[in-house]
Design an enzyme around this catalytic site. Structure first.
Site, PDB file in Angstrom:
ATOM      1  N   PHE A   1     168.588  79.776  98.556  1.00 28.45           N
ATOM      2  CA  PHE A   1     169.817  79.487  97.640  1.00 28.45           C
ATOM      3  C   PHE A   1     170.495  78.267  97.759  1.00 28.45           C
ATOM      4  O   PHE A   1     171.410  77.966  96.964  1.00 28.45           O
ATOM      5  CB  PHE A   1     170.798  81.042  97.746  1.00 28.45           C
ATOM      6  CG  PHE A   1     171.680  80.750  99.016  1.00 28.45           C
ATOM      7  CD1 PHE A   1     171.104  81.219 100.237  1.00 28.45           C
ATOM      8  CD2 PHE A   1     172.769  80.242  98.777  1.00 28.45           C
ATOM      9  CE1 PHE A   1     172.179  81.039 101.429  1.00 28.45           C
ATOM     10  CE2 PHE A   1     173.813  80.151  99.783  1.00 28.45           C
ATOM     11  CZ  PHE A   1     173.406  80.608 101.002  1.00 28.45           C
ATOM     12  N   LYS A   2     170.359  77.709  98.859  1.00 27.92           N
ATOM     13  CA  LYS A   2     171.421  76.636  99.190  1.00 27.92           C
ATOM     14  C   LYS A   2     171.121  75.433  98.118  1.00 27.92           C
ATOM     15  O   LYS A   2     171.867  74.458  97.891  1.00 27.92           O
ATOM     16  CB  LYS A   2     171.041  76.178 100.610  1.00 27.92           C
ATOM     17  CG  LYS A   2     171.600  77.123 101.439  1.00 27.92           C
ATOM     18  CD  LYS A   2     171.845  76.718 102.852  1.00 27.92           C
ATOM     19  CE  LYS A   2     172.582  77.251 103.689  1.00 27.92           C
ATOM     20  NZ  LYS A   2     171.645  78.730 104.469  1.00 27.92           N
TER      21      LYS A   2
END
Ligand SMILES: *Cc1c(COP(=O)(O)O)cnc(C)c1O
Length: 468
Positions: A111-112
């Site tokens: 998700f980063k």
């Protein structure tokens, strides 16, 4: 929009300055002086829009006049262009009332990428306008580093140095950091754990002579622009399930508290979020704290969900700031106490935290058995971090049984299972394949430097490698 420090002693900055600075000079974290609010109709109007258009509408009030609307739309478009899924953050149903938000379709499968790809484009646009260069230094427990390297590789105005704990990241994570061959990216294997990496990065920011000499900029989740990018998918997923007409809850696999703090901002902006559930692995300082046991550091125990192997959760300071009634002095004092071991949270602040947050923890066995049981029940192969989330979400759903109308629960799936193949295979017997667009990862040569856990040695390494 002005940005203020959680410790109340640093100058107010614009969005652009706060983004390029990262950590405030008083050691605090930047926050908007006021959280923008979206009306019921504004939120209802997000239904059916593209991810990019929702991103524009949610983030625009925070950036003010930093970029024109056309420039900002263009930045957002470029940020999410390299994702492997047209929906960017697709929502899947796991069972009645239980959903999974897939946040792993970006270039490094975690998700980063949502925040890092955006910040890469924001930095490039701001720095080229200013005619400046910066040195980005970041600490990573695995996923931030690869996301940062992928977002900044090849950019002229930026050198990137990523500190990761030697031997404590997965092979896929390490290779994603060590195989890009661009001259401006540098992977540093530190002899220490993630908390050491994070502490040395903080030390560099507090060493003002070094900070100014190399024009240090931070892209760890302490950077407010990263938190902001993560607010967006709370809106897209909640609206997909009927918000603002209907409430939703979220369970978030949590380490540094950046992702779940973005959910808190979404709630304060007007999104009808019922519960924000913090899910931790066996490194459970946040779960202990939210259970009323104070915030006291232990030692980090390596787990199958390494990106959450954290004892000091940087962004929790932002939640404390609001829980303590926006009192920078109180936060400053807590952080002093933390440097000598920890602190108790006042009763008033505990009540404020509990208005929004609940928590749970998953042991190693529970994490692995959730991967197996979810695969059997739904066909979905979870990464260990997402499995921590699903286990805690199931517990939260059971606890709310019989409590009237059921609020749907969305668990954030924070990484692709192929990022953690050993743990996933141990749990399920299934070897998760990498998406075909990155299947050459295991063949490419690696490039890294191993450095002692020593501030002077790290600073010296950085200065030498900027010059060359
Ligand atoms: C970083 C990370 C987390 C933790 O997110 P925070 O914002 O630090 O709480 C969870 N899962 C994965 C896969 C991550 O990379």
């Amino acid at each position: 929009m002005k940005y203020i420090s959680t410790r109340g002693q640093a100058p107010e900055l614009t969005f652009e300055e706060a983004m390029l600075t990262g950590l405030a000079r008083d050691g605090g974290l930047y926050l908007p002086a006021e959280i923008p609010v979206m009306s019921f109709d504004d939120i209802a109007g997000l239904a059916g829009l593209s991810y990019e258009e929702v991103a524009f509408r949610v983030m625009q009030p925070y950036i003010g006049d930093t970029f024109t609307d056309a420039e900002f739309r263009d930045i957002i478009a470029r940020a999410y262009n390299g994702f492997g899924h047209a929906a960017r953050a697709p929502l899947k149903q796991l069972s009645e009332g239980q959903f999974l938000l897939e946040l792993f379709h970006g270039p490094t499968l975690a998700f980063k990428d949502f925040a890092m790809q955006l910040i890469g484009q924001l930095f490039e646009a701001a720095l080229s306008r200013r005619g400046e260069t910066v040195t980005i230094v970041g600490a990573t427990s695995g996923d931030t580093g690869s996301a940062a390297i992928e977002a900044f590789r090849g950019l002229d105005a930026v050198n990137v140095f990523i500190l990761f704990p030697h031997g404590r990241v997965s092979e896929v994570q390490r290779r994603q950091m060590t195989t890009p061959d661009d001259a401006n990216v540098h992977a540093i294997a530190l002899d220490g754990d993630f908390d050491d990496c994070q502490a040395r990065v903080k030390d560099m920011f507090n060493h003002f002579a070094f900070r100014d000499e190399v024009r240090l900029a931070g892209v760890n989740s302490i950077n407010f622009a990263r938190v902001l990018a993560q607010v967006v998918y709370y809106f897209t997923s909640a609206v997909a399930l009927g918000a603002p007409h209907r409430k939703v809850s979220f369970t978030v696999p949590t380490g540094n508290f950046g992702d779940i703090f973005a959910g808190y901002l979404a709630k304060r902006m007007g999104l009808p979020i019922d519960r924000l559930v913090v899910a931790t692995n066996q490194n459970d300082i946040l779960h202990r704290c939210l259970s009323g046991q104070g915030y006291f550091k232990g030692s980090t125990i390596p787990s199958v969900s390494p990106s959450m192997d954290i004892q000091v959760s940087s962004n929790f300071e932002r939640a404390l700031y609001y829980a303590y009634g926006e009192d920078g002095r109180a936060v400053s004092q807590l952080m002093d106490e933390l440097s000598s071991g920890g602190f108790d949270v006042s009763q008033g602040a505990m009540e404020a935290l509990r208005e929004s947050f609940s928590s749970g923890r998953a042991s190693e066995e529970e994490t692995l058995s959730t991967i197996a049981s979810t695969l059997a029940a739904t066909g979905e192969l979870l990464c260990p971090h997402s499995a921590v989330g699903v286990k805690v979400a199931e517990e939260a759903l059971r606890a709310s049984d019989g409590a009237g109308t059921k609020v749907p629960m969305i668990t954030l799936a924070t990484a692709h299972p192929a990022k953690f193949p050993a743990a996933v295979e141990e749990a399920s017997g299934v070897h998760p394949p990498l998406p075909s667009r990155m299947s050459d990862l295991y063949e490419m040569p690696e490039r890294l430097s191993r450095v002692d856990n020593d501030l002077a040695a790290i600073e010296d390494h950085i200065k030498r490698h900027i010059a060359s």
